[in-house]
Design a protein around this motif. Structure first.
Motif: not given
Length: 428
Positions: A131, A135, A137, A193, A196, A211, A215
């Protein structure tokens, strides 16, 4: 240059850059550091010179040079007399890795997810590291997802990098026995993900559609690669059924609209139909995992024509099954909502009581939001106001803060909910 433009480029290209570096150089920590140095260089150079035609290739070339320079410096410190012999020609440094010039549409994000979910790490560490590093984040966002303090999460990610380095981990295609575990970790990454994106853990807007849609896109791709994997199908169904409500979740001012008050005509029926069809395909096949169960709960909500017609008893039973398959305090919290709605608020409050002794759940705003809702239903307005205010203090999301403070003010002004008014706080 607009900083948002650089951020958009980095979000789009960061996984490709890191993947290219890992395939060539191997060490996760060094590659991540080099990618960040390349981003810093871009922030200085691109406002002056403009974004290059191939930003990915530019970032990979700069990061590769950084790795080569760092490696050269390390060799020089160990054996300065050999530096000239082992130094590479400058032209070799300038050449980008073979995959740096891939077409911008080429997508190896899923491959990088699989590579980073390395078996040398525990599942939570696999997910947290992926993540953060792939990703994109933030540490704060991931800490919110894991219900841990930000400092704890930062330490977890640092330990994961150290573990990979000490294990001499190479980022290669996983061996066949490792694939199921890695896919399960990737599903957790994609789900977090999406979460969020569906409800941002902080900031002045409720959703991050980019986002959430990313995903969904990646989960669709994983479904295409693994068409017989029922939990991949379940995860995709869950995202589709949840995202179907996106347009109805905020009003014209961007304020949160809870599910019970949403205009269901604005729910995306095409996404709901697709999600339900996926469930109908996989549920009869045998073992039902956590994502299939969560998707089934979302389907019950999606198929109810009004809030009043929601089958809360069925949802409660599904949460009971989910608690057996994937027990967690968050599942208990959601089950408390369902039982409060189906069996009465006293039943829900009894389930919440142990959660208030859990340090992680005491930091989580939804614990108090659910408690406040059930206290309001139980005719205990003073306690409900206090819980709503506590929930508002704990969330970093401004739309959620405003909603919770409005609820507290309404209860304080009017007392208990009018007969028949049963607003659910599940999945606000």
């Amino acid at each position: 240059m607009n900083p948002q433009l650089l951020e958009d480029v980095w979000r789009r290209e960061s996984s490709h850059v890191l993947g290219a570096l890992l395939r060539r150089h191997g060490d996760f920590g060094d590659c991540e550091d080099a990618a960040q140095e390349a981003l810093a260089a871009a922030a200085q150079q691109w406002p002056r010179d403009g974004i290059p035609d191939n930003p990915r290739g530019w970032l990979v070339r700069v990061a590769s040079r950084r790795l080569i320079d760092h490696a050269r410096a390390a060799r020089a410190r160990v054996a300065r007399e050999q530096a000239a012999a082992v130094a590479q020609p400058r032209d070799a440094e300038q050449a980008p890795p073979a995959d740096a010039d891939r077409a911008p549409g080429t997508d190896d994000t899923l491959q990088l997810f699989l590579l980073c979910c390395h078996p040398a790490l525990s599942r939570p560490s696999q997910v947290a590291l992926t993540l953060r590093a792939v990703a994109g984040l933030s540490t704060a966002q991931i800490a919110s997802a894991f219900l841990v303090p930000e400092a704890t999460l930062a330490q977890r990610v640092s330990r994961a990098k150290a573990t990979l380095r000490s294990a001499g981990a190479r980022f290669e295609a996983p061996a066949e026995p490792d694939v199921p575990g890695r896919v399960a970790a990737v599903l957790d990454v994609l789900h977090l993900v999406f979460n969020e994106g569906h409800t941002r853990s902080g900031g002045d807007t409720l959703l991050d559609r980019t986002l959430a849609l990313e995903a969904i896109r990646l989960t669709r791709r994983l479904r295409g690669l693994l068409p017989d994997h029922d939990e991949v199908a379940g995860a995709l169904a869950l995202m589709l059924l949840t995202h179907a409500r996106a347009d109805a979740r905020t009003d014209d001012r961007g304020d949160l609209v809870p599910m019970a008050e949403q205009d269901r005509a604005r729910w995306d029926r095409a996404l709901i139909t697709e999600g339900v069809a996926l469930l109908e395909e996989v549920l009869p096949r045998g073992h039902v995992g956590r994502y299939q169960l969560q998707a089934s709960i979302a389907a019950v909500h999606a198929e109810a024509t009004s809030a009043e017609e929601t089958d809360w008893l069925q949802i409660s039973l599904l949460y009971e099954m989910l608690e057996k398959v994937a027990p967690s305090p968050a599942v208990v919290l959601n089950r408390a909502v369902a039982e409060g709605m189906s069996l009465g608020p006293t039943q829900g409050l009894a389930l919440i009581e142990p959660l208030l002794a859990d340090p992680a759940m005491r930091r989580h705003h939804r614990t108090y939001a659910v408690q406040a809702h059930l206290l309001e239903m139980a005719g205990r307005p003073d306690e409900a106001v206090s819980a709503y205010r506590r929930a508002a203090q704990l969330t970093g999301s401004q739309p959620e803060q405003r909603y919770l403070n409005r609820r507290a003010a309404r209860v304080q002004r009017q007392g208990i909910s009018p007969p028949g008014e049963r607003r659910s706080v599940e999945q606000l």
